[in-house]
Each structure stands twice: as structure tokens, then as C-alpha cells.
Write a protein that holds these residues in place. Structure first.
Motif, PDB file in Angstrom:
ATOM      1  N   ASP A  43       2.518  -2.114  -4.913  1.00 52.66           N
ATOM      2  CA  ASP A  43       1.987  -1.062  -4.057  1.00 52.66           C
ATOM      3  C   ASP A  43       3.087  -0.206  -3.426  1.00 52.66           C
ATOM      4  O   ASP A  43       2.794   0.763  -2.727  1.00 52.66           O
ATOM      5  CB  ASP A  43       1.068  -1.646  -2.971  1.00 52.66           C
TER       6      ASP A  43
ATOM      7  N   THR B  59      -3.319   1.453  -7.064  1.00 52.44           N
ATOM      8  CA  THR B  59      -2.153   0.774  -7.627  1.00 52.44           C
ATOM      9  C   THR B  59      -2.285   0.608  -9.142  1.00 52.44           C
ATOM     10  O   THR B  59      -3.328   0.197  -9.647  1.00 52.44           O
ATOM     11  CB  THR B  59      -1.976  -0.602  -6.977  1.00 52.44           C
TER      12      THR B  59
ATOM     13  N   TYR C  18      -4.504  -5.410  -4.016  1.00 52.15           N
ATOM     14  CA  TYR C  18      -3.782  -4.137  -3.989  1.00 52.15           C
ATOM     15  C   TYR C  18      -4.708  -2.991  -3.585  1.00 52.15           C
ATOM     16  O   TYR C  18      -5.939  -3.100  -3.638  1.00 52.15           O
ATOM     17  CB  TYR C  18      -3.203  -3.836  -5.372  1.00 52.15           C
TER      18      TYR C  18
END
Length: 689
Positions: A388, A266, A262
């Protein structure tokens, strides 16, 4: 408390010669610009130099805290050799050393029982002069725990002369911090002195939705009741409020076993989650000088800590094809109350025997900690989109009745003694013993914690040989124990886990006595660890077995290398194995470097520049949902600082952290994790009087 230093801003409280051998407070680092603490009593309560202490010791001084804006204990310990800071969540942290979780804290040398080996929220450093760490088994002064290390927080104390400072910081993600510190005598004769410290923080974060507010207020008074009697009392209040905090962290892989990778920003926290905490810590000390060489001191402390949270935990991994996360979530309202009393009384001084002078301390302490916890749970109602892409919107639930109520009281009392014995020319022994009684009562997650231990003996032994006037060889044997609640075939609790540390090394005063250098070889063992061997009538049965063994090398250097050049550097190498000889606790790096340095050039002494480096090799852990491993490759974090004295009262400084913008996971202790902060900046302006 009387304190001595060569600097004009020292806390040397003459009190008409009530220089009372002032525990770990005998040297303050405030105002010295030094990266070295010349004396420590964390290991034995004796006032010893690093060379006289037969264990590995390190300190994060006030200069390091100020130079690199280390405004939390987590920040400070990340600069400490041999210590890893496991930021498993945004508001819960574990620490480890030599392969084991750190379970022992002290404040001003007084042990601070640490239930469950973790810290909730950020502990602010505004209150403290320095942080000392002794690595290895430390049962002599810490009581029960793991053979990892003891961390000792040394509070600021009132000064003899008036002084004041105001410091303001602005930084990335709308960071705003203000700190006030005022100290000095409160009467014409200087027999009553006080200090007031206040700090406030308000900041957003590189993590989506995360917002923090923190407030700190610390007040302390010292009064010379007579020329030989001193009373000190103080109180610290700290309030932490975090919005959109993590419980657990990010899934690190998807349903196909591929890394999620990610963005650093995030977060798995919804917009309604929070973790609020309030801490009150009070103390009173009475010190009586008995003679020129002896004093007695009694201390009572009280801690009251409240935590109030709403939490959201992801209990699965995202779908590999869609990135969506099925509604396997835990939603909880968690409340925690920790109340703790600690009392200590000890006498300390010198004795003459066999034509030589020896140091001796005799004491007793007592503690009681009560932990009450409750959790309210609610059911998940829907899936999550890919994290995300998620904006934190999730229905805030109505929480029901508590699923469990947790209430445990831990009591411990002990007698202890330690001595520094001058055996012969160039030969010194540091020896001691602790006799402990423990009584634990209550339930944790439905499991009884009722445990009693009597007459638990913890020895301490060290031998030091001065090879030259500047260098010493040493060897030490230290122990610690940890009670456990696993039961054997007869239904009896197993004997405590035994922690043992062996250490040999060399320590030296280097760079014309301006710095301390050390090389240590160590071995740390844990034995009689509960191992499941069967089940009788639905009850699990355990027996004691060998546990984890760690071996390694510590190399440290701290102090002034040349005029104006300060440094604190440490390298640690570790091997950690289980009873079968297999590598374990692989989330702990096997090679670590911790280094801070600053330089003030003689030709432009208004300027100071510096750097902080934290490097570790790769780490890994086995995954919970498949047979693969999650890895974090080796990385280095580099921070830079510069400050300039505009005049004798005003200083401006700039800190640039993670200058290479390294992307890294803060911990692999758990099967989830999150990324550390990207490159960021802080600007500070400080006025001092």
C-alpha cells in the motif's frame, strides 16, 4: 439468417419465405426492451421455449445489456442466475455453475472449445444480441467438458430496414467509450443486407496504475442467393491492451496469518507489466431450405487469438512486522497463440408420425484447436516495500530463453441427433445422443497430452408433462465427459471423467404469458476422477474415483410482470461435497441472488428506472501458507440506473454502481485475490435512427 420478432426493429428477413427455423437466432431481443428470450436452442439445437426445454435456462438480453452498461461478458454473466464469475486476476477469468468450472462456450449455437476453462482479457458485448446459459451437463451440443453449464453468445445480424446508432459513455476513472452500430439492406430489393459494429474503450481504473484500451470491429453480410438459399459471412476483430495488469493478485494474509486488508486500489503489478491480446474470429454459413418444414445449414468458423504479456507474480506473503515482501517473485514474458477451426452441418425440420408432429435435428461437427505457449523467466533482484506504499517501481528484467514450450492440438468430431417427440396429449419427450471421437496430441508443461477416445456416447433425455396450458412438470437426465491424462498402473490413460446431471422441476408462463418462471431441483455428479494411489519407478499412478457431487435448487423469473415492468430474478442454493462427504469448493457461494429490473411508467413513458442486485453468502478457502482459512463475508452489490428519451432519437442515461460502496474480494478461487470496484458512475448519450 432469417429472424422473427413482433417488434418493428426485428430481423425477420422474409427472403420470400426463407424463414429457415433459424437456430438460436429465431428471436432477437434487440429493440424489444424485454428481459426474456422466448426461444432457445442452446441445449439441443431444437427451437424450444423455456417450458419446452427440460433444463434450467437463462438469458441476458439486449435490454439488460443496454440498461446496465454491461459492456463485457464478465459483466453480463454476473447478472446470470446460478453463475459465478471468478475474477482471479485483472485479465484472466474463470466461470462456474453448480459447483464446477464452466468449460463450454458457444457462438450462435456452434460449440467453441475452451482450452483450460478460462478467458483471457475482456470479451466485449457490442457484437452480441444476447447471452444464453443452460445449466447442468450439456454434452449433447457441447461435446467434452464439465457438468457445469454452456454459455451461448448470440451475434447481432443485419436488419431488413435501415437503422443506426451512436452511443458515447463517460465515467469514473476517466472512462471513455464510443460505440457505432449501422445495419440494413445494401441493394434496392433487400436481398443483400449488412451490419457494421465498432466500439472503443479507453479507461483508467480504481486499481493503481491499471489502464485499459479495447477496440472492437464486427462486420456481417447476408445474401439471398435464391429464394431458398442464403449465404452469411462475417468477421470480428477485438484488441485488448492492458497496462500494469495483475498476474496472480494480492497476498490476503501476512506471515503471522493476519489479514492484509489492503486498500481497494492496491495492486501488485509493476509499471512495466502488460497483457495485450488480439482476436480474429471469422465465419461463413450457408442455409438451404429443402421444403416448407426442412432446412440444412453448414457453418465454418476460424479463430485466431494472440496474447503477449510481461508479468510479475508475488510468490510469498508480507512480513507481519514490516509489511515488506521478500523477493520471492516470478517474472515472466508469456506468449500464447490459439488457432481454432470449427465446422458444423445439420438438417432440421418437422416429421409426421403416429398422427403427431415432431421436431428433429441431425448433424455432425468437427473442431481442431492448437494452443502454443512459451514463457521466458527472469530472477527477482530486490524486496518490495509494503504494497500500500509501493508506486510500482521495480527493475524491468532482461528475459532469457523459454523455460518451457507448450504445444497441444485438440481434435474432436461427432455425430449428433435430437428430437422433440409429441408423445400424447400433454406429454412431450426431448431426447438425443452424441457420438464423439477425440484426438489430443502434444505436451503441456513437459507432460504428454496424447489421448485418443473413440465412440464416446453422450445421451440426453427429458420428459415434460403439461399440468395446465400454462405450467409443466419436467425431469431430465444429461451427461458430459472429459478426457484425462493421468495414467494407471499399466501406463494407460484413465477413462474420461463422467459428468451426470439429474434435474426435476416445474416451469410456467406467468403474468398473462409475459414472463417465464421455473423451479428446479438438481443433482450433478462427477465420477472416475483421477486419484493418486502410488508411484512406480518414479511415475505417479492413478485410479478413477468418485469426485464432486453438487445438489441444489434454482428459482428463476424473467419477463414482463406488468406493462412497463421488466425483471430477471434468480435464486440458487448449492451443496457441494467431495467423495468423503466433506464440503468442497468453498470459494463458491452456497446461496446466490441475481436480479435485474426496470420500470417505464405509463404516465411518463420517456423515463425508465431500474436496479441490479447481486448477493451471495460468505465464502472461504484454506490457506496455502498456514492452517487457517481466508473468509469473505456475505455481501450485496446494488446498481441503479435511469434513462430518459429526450426525443424519439436521443436518449440520456445514468448508471450508479455499488451504491453502498461495498468492499469485497472478487474471488477466493486462488490463495490470492483483489477487491472489486468501489462506488462509481457512468453517463451515456445514445442517438438512434
Amino acid at each position: 439468417m432469417a429472424q422473427e420478432t413482433a417488434n418493428s426493429q426485428e430481423n425477420s428477413n422474409d427472403l420470400g419465405t426463407i424463414t429457415v427455423e433459424a437456430e438460436a437466432l429465431s428471436i432477437v431481443t434487440e429493440g424489444t426492451e424485454s428481459y426474456r428470450a422466448p426461444l432457445t436452442s442452446t441445449a439441443t439445437r431444437l427451437d424450444l421455449t423455456p417450458r419446452e426445454t427440460p433444463q434450467s435456462v437463462s438469458a441476458v438480453t439486449q435490454a439488460q445489456i443496454e440498461d446496465f452498461n454491461l459492456d463485457t461478458i464478465n459483466d453480463a454473466l454476473e447478472s446470470t442466475p446460478g453463475v459465478t464469475v471468478e475474477r482471479v486476476e485483472t485479465d484472466r477469468t474463470y466461470y462456474s455453475s453448480r459447483g464446477f468450472e464452466i468449460s463450454n462456450l458457444q457462438v450462435d449455437g456452434l460449440r467453441l472449445p475452451m482450452p483450460y476453462n478460462n478467458v483471457h482479457g475482456d470479451i466485449d458485448t457490442a457484437v452480441y444480441d444476447r447471452i444464453e446459459v443452460v445449466r447442468g451437463a450439456t454434452g449433447l451440443m457441447s461435446g467434452s467438458g464439465n457438468p457445469a453449464a454452456t454459455v451461448n453468445f448470440i451475434r447481432k445480424r443485419p436488419t431488413d430496414s435501415p437503422q443506426a446508432s451512436v452511443s458515447g459513455t463517460l465515467g469514473s476513472w476517466d472512462r471513455r467509450r464510443l460505440e457505432l452500430d449501422v445495419s440494413g439492406p445494401l441493394d434496392d430489393e433487400g436481398r443483400v443486407r449488412g451490419r457494421l459494429v465498432a466500439a472503443g474503450l479507453d479507461t483508467d481504473s480504481y486499481l493503481d496504475r491499471l489502464h485499459r484500451e479495447r477496440g472492437v470491429l464486427y462486420g456481417v453480410l447476408e445474401a439471398d442467393l435464391t429464394d431458398s438459399t442464403q449465404l452469411a459471412l462475417g468477421h470480428t476483430w477485438q484488441n485488448n491492451n492492458t497496462d500494469s495488469n495483475m498476474w496472480g493478485a494480492l497476498p490476503l494474509y501476512d506471515s503471522a496469518g493476519s489479514p492484509t486488508n489492503y486498500d481497494r486500489s492496491t495492486s501488485p503489478a509493476p509499471d512495466w507489466s502488460y497483457w495485450d491480446g488480439e482476436t480474429h474470429r471469422s465465419f461463413v454459413e450457408l442455409t438451404q431450405r429443402l421444403s416448407d418444414n426442412w432446412s440444412i445449414k453448414g457453418t465454418v468458423t476460424h479463430l485466431d487469438m494472440l496474447s503477449d504479456t510481461k508479468l510479475f507474480y508475488i510468490g510469498t506473503v508480507p512480513d507481519a512486522s514490516t509489511g515488506r515482501i521478500p523477493n520471492s517473485f516470478y517474472l515472466s514474458k508469456f506468449d500464447r497463440h490459439l488457432e481454432q477451426w470449427v465446422a458444423d452441418i445439420h438438417a432440421k425440420g418437422n416429421i409426421e408420425a403416429f398422427g403427431r408432429t415432431h421436431q428433429l435435428v441431425l448433424g455432425s461437427d468437427w473442431s481442431q484447436s492448437r494452443v502454443q505457449q512459451s514463457s521466458l523467466y527472469a530472477a527477482a533482484t530486490e524486496d518490495l516495500p509494503p504494497l500500500d506504499e509501493w508506486d510500482g517501481s521495480y527493475p524491468e528484467p532482461e528475459f532469457g530463453d523459454p523455460d518451457f514450450v507448450h504445444d497441444v492440438t485438440f481434435k474432436e468430431r461427432s455425430l449428433y441427433s435430437a428430437g422433440k417427440l409429441d408423445l400424447a396429449n400433454r406429454w412431450t419427450a426431448v431426447v438425443g445422443a452424441r457420438l464423439s471421437w477425440l484426438d489430443h496430441v502434444g505436451e503441456q508443461y513437459g507432460s504428454s497430452q496424447d489421448t485418443t477416445l473413440d465412440n464416446e456416447l453422450t445421451p440426453y433425455a427429458g420428459l415434460i408433462y403439461d399440468v395446465t396450458d400454462q405450467a409443466s412438470l419436467y425431469a431430465s437426465y444429461t451427461e458430459i465427459f472429459n478426457p484425462q491424462t493421468a495414467t494407471d498402473r499399466n501406463g494407460d490413460f484413465l477413462d474420461p471423467i463422467e459428468g451426470t446431471s439429474y434435474e426435476v422441476g416445474i416451469k410456467a408462463d406467468v403474468f398473462d404469458g409475459g414472463a417465464d418462471a421455473a423451479l428446479a431441483l438438481f443433482r450433478t455428479e462427477q465420477n472416475n476422477v483421477a486419484q493418486l494411489v502410488g508411484n512406480i519407478g518414479g511415475r505417479d499412478v492413478y485410479e478413477g474415483a468418485d469426485g464432486i457431487t453438487s445438489e441444489g435448487v434454482d428459482v428463476t423469473l424473467a419477463g414482463e410482470l406488468t406493462p412497463g415492468w421488466q425483471a430477471s430474478v434468480g435464486y440458487t442454493y448449492l451443496e457441494i461435497e467431495d467423495a468423503e462427504g466433506e464440503a468442497t469448493n468453498t470459494y463458491i457461494p452456497r446461496n446466490m441472488v441475481r436480479a435485474t429490473t426496470s420500470y417505464r411508467p405509463a404516465s411518463l413513458d420517456a423515463l425508465k428506472v431500474g436496479a441490479r442486485v447481486r448477493w451471495q453468502d460468505d465464502i472461504e478457502r484454506e490457506r496455502d501458507f498456514d492452517d487457517s482459512k481466508t473468509r469473505q463475508e456475505a455481501y450485496a452489490l446494488v446498481d441503479l440506473m435511469a434513462s430518459y428519451d429526450i426525443n424519439e432519437n436521443l436518449t440520456a442515461s445514468l448508471n450508479l454502481n455499488n451504491v453502498t460502496d461495498e468492499k469485497y474480494l472478487t474471488s477466493l478461487k486462488w490463495d490470492q485475490g483483489f477487491y472489486g470496484a468501489p462506488r462509481h458512475v457512468m453517463a451515456n448519450l445514445t442517438w438512434r435512427y
